[in-house]
Design an enzyme around this catalytic site. Structure first.
Site: not given
Ligand code: NI
Length: 177
Positions: A92, A134-135, A138
């Site tokens: 990341c 994953h995004e 966030h």
């Molecule tokens: Ni990330």
């Protein structure tokens, strides 16, 4: 990692077609290109809005085995398909230098809106599903170490060679998200 903006839930974008949103996404694309990454979320550039961008480079496993072009998703929603999970290495931009084994849903369905206000609905698996998860994490203030179940695999990227049998098995380029 540690900056408060990465821990908050991001806000819904009221007008995905607004010029300032397009400008923000342009900045995100530059940042992604600089990082040679697979994806980026707006909180990573310190903007608390529900916007992600991602791509799947050639050679990454996806539902159809192909690459996915750079995609902008505003106000994304993810739904797991089935209950199967798999583990793979993630890195990341907001956790520089490190990588770790992260369990994710193997298959997902996701939806969102483009900068033109059009709805995207898509199924994904493999790396495609992983980068989207994953995004979108966030956007809820979640960094990948919080998803890990074996913290002994949180390691420096330069040590990853000890964990894979061959360079072909893991290509660390283009996985930063
Ligand atoms: Ni990330």
């Amino acid at each position: 990692m540690g900056h408060p903006v990465l821990r908050y839930a991001a806000e819904t974008v009221e007008d995905p077609t607004a010029p300032e949103i397009r400008g923000l996404v342009g900045d995100m694309m530059e940042t992604l290109a600089d990082a040679d990454g697979a994806g980026l979320a707006a909180p990573q550039v310190h903007v608390l809005l529900r916007i992600v961008i991602f791509q799947v480079p050639e050679g990454r496993e996806t539902i159809d085995g192909g690459a996915v072009p750079l995609t902008v998703l505003v106000n994304p929603i993810i739904t797991p398909v089935g209950d199967e999970q798999n583990e793979d290495w993630e890195a990341c931009l907001s956790v520089p230098g490190l990588t770790g084994l992260v369990p994710r849903w193997t298959s997902i369905r996701y939806s969102g809106v483009t900068l033109d206000g059009e709805t995207i609905e898509q199924e994904a698996d493999g790396f495609h599903a992983r980068v989207v998860q994953h995004e979108c994490d966030h956007l809820d203030g979640i960094l990948y170490p919080a998803r890990m179940t074996d913290m002994s695999t949180l390691i420096f990227r330069e040590e990853l060679r000890h964990y894979v049998k061959s360079a072909d098995e893991y290509d660390p380029e283009g996985d930063i998200a």
